[in-house]
Design a protein around this motif. Structure first.
Motif: not given
Length: 509
Positions: A389-403
């Motif tokens: 969910d790119f409207s949620n900064d924390e979710a974007v950070g979680f994606l960055a951690d996974r990548l």
């Protein structure tokens, strides 16, 4: 416009149900306002399944309704309540249905009642924040989105499963013959191409029961599409034996039993060579039909020796008087029984199609540089992008951690990517573009004597003001880089392996 009653080839668009979204929720009750995350997971989407039905004989249902989709999964809810899974959509098809993808590649050949093929898997449901909680992330403020189901276009092609196929010229008496041998009641008339669809009849001879298919009339050039042969020759591919029904009473010029047989055999040979089937290996029987006509009986006597010299079993029959039908049916039963004894019993199977790995064997992803953009391709990165969910900064950070854990960031740095470069992840339809923002490594721990940590006494921790200044400097640098590149923000999908004009400008790992 006439409505067809028999359809043996359709194009079908199928899609699995989408997975339900996970939910971010916090447990709340009296005297416990923040009781921890309790968001439930979303339900999985329903699959689309092709199943062989013993009582289904045509694909007409999918001719009228060519778009089919599984049920979506329900979203999760608070109090650790998971969403319900979507219902599977079972599409019943006749035995002998061949499934092809959009490129024409055969995906499955459905033989045997009860055989199933999961043609479009439903999407997985997203995880709620309760499932995402860990020792380092105790109260996630985000959840993952559900994944879309598989979506593809397939072709269903029916090849009638019969033990014996009746083949011959139009008006040779095939329909009359199958009506006399069984309880089938095909259309019978005195003009060519009366039969427009294959007819099936059940015949019992002694202790053997078998099915006979009346294939629409073939003419010279049928293997090239003339008449109805191009559409219906495939229906004899599965027959254990072929019976040449030859009209001995024809008055057409240039027609005689031997010529008719040679023409049909030539068409079978041409079709077998074009499709790679083994039609030429099937046992042959010859039924000299309409011998109730005096001239036809005389002609049958003339050609019998020639046909037997070719190694064929020949039978004089008459669909009108039923003469010779008993002998013909027992001969067909003998061939069918021999074929069944030599063929192992097919087991009921459930086939599941798995997508091919896009990045190749042993690789989780590939990175390609094209016109200054870094294109990341791979199944896992695409799935993770769809879940975010790119409207949620924390979710974007979680994606960055996974990548980062997958090694994408390290590989980009190794290839020469710098902060501010465009990084594209996803398909062409739903690609997401990022500014490359590598994380600063923390470095090795500095340890003293056992039980001590020298970092406690260090006072080099950045203040909020310093962090804001560093962030502003980084954003200014990224903006400068974009301006120098002309601020091209659209992904370039001309990959090096697809565009020879690039001539080695792209790099792939």
């Amino acid at each position: 416009m006439a409505v067809p009653s028999f359809v043996d080839k359709v194009t079908l668009h199928v899609a699995g149900g989408s997975g339900g979204d996970g939910v971010a929720s916090v447990h709340r009750e009296k005297f416990k306002p923040l009781g921890g995350p309790d968001g439930g997971n979303g339900g999985h989407g329903g699959d689309v399944i092709l199943a062989v039905g013993a009582d289904v004989t045509t694909l007409i249902d999918y001719h009228h309704e060519p778009h089919r989709r599984g049920t979506n999964g329900a979203p999760g809810a608070g109090s650790n309540r998971s969403g319900s899974n979507g219902d599977d959509l079972v599409l019943r098809v006749p035995e002998g249905t061949v499934v092809r993808d959009a490129s024409g590649e055969v995906l499955a050949d459905l033989i045997g009642p009860g055989t199933e093929l999961v043609i479009a898997a439903g999407g997985r449901g997203g995880l709620g924040n309760a499932a995402l909680a860990s020792s380092k992330r105790k109260a996630p403020g985000f959840a993952l989105k559900g994944e879309p189901g598989d979506e593809l276009t397939i072709t269903l092609e029916l090849k009638v499963v019969a033990d014996v196929g009746l083949i011959g010229f139009p008006s040779a008496g095939k329909s009359s013959l199958i009506a006399s041998l069984s309880r089938a009641r095909p259309k019978i008339a005195d003009y060519p191409f009366t039969t427009l669809v294959p007819n099936l009849g059940v015949v019992t001879a002694g202790s053997t029961t078998f099915t006979v298919a009346d294939v629409p009339g073939l003419i010279e050039g049928a293997s090239e599409g003339r008449g109805l042969g191009h559409d219906f020759l495939r229906h004899v591919e599965r027959c254990a034996a072929l019976v040449h029904v030859i009209d001995c009473a024809t008055v057409d010029p240039g027609r005689d039993p031997l010529t008719d047989l040679d023409v049909i055999e030539a068409e079978l040979r041409a079709y077998a060579e074009a499709t790679g089937s083994d039609l030429l290996d099937r046992p042959r029987l010859v039924a000299l039909n309409k011998t109730d006509v005096p001239d036809a009986k005389e002609i049958a006597g003339f050609v019998r020796d020639e046909l037997e010299a070719r190694g064929l079993d020949v039978f004089d029959v008459s669909a009108a008087s039923h003469a010779g039908l008993r002998e013909l049916s027992f001969a067909m039963a003998e061939v069918v029984a021999s074929r069944r004894a030599a063929t192992p019993v097919a087991e009921v199977t459930r086939i599941v199609l798995r997508p091919k790995a896009e990045a190749g064997v042993g690789k989780e992803f590939t990175i390609t540089q094209v016109n200054g953009q870094w294109i990341v391709r791979g199944e896992k990165p695409k799935r993770w992008v769809r879940q975010t969910d790119f409207s949620n900064d924390e979710a974007v950070g979680f994606l960055a951690d996974r990548l980062n854990r997958l090694g994408v960031e390290d590989e980009l740095l190794k290839l020469g990517a710098t902060a501010g470069d465009d990084v594209v992840i996803g398909d062409e339809d739903d690609a997401v573009m990022f500014d490359f923002d590598p994380q600063i490594p923390a470095g090795a721990e500095v340890l003293g004597r056992r039980g001590e940590d020298l970092r406690i006494d260090q006072s080099d921790r950045r203040t909020n003001v310093q962090r804001r200044e560093e962030l502003a400097a980084r954003r200014a640098y990224e903006a400068e880089r974009r301006e120098a590149r002309g601020d091209v923000r659209e992904p370039d999908w001309s990959f090096p392996e697809d565009d020879p004009a690039l001539d080695g400008e792209g790099d792939e790992v």
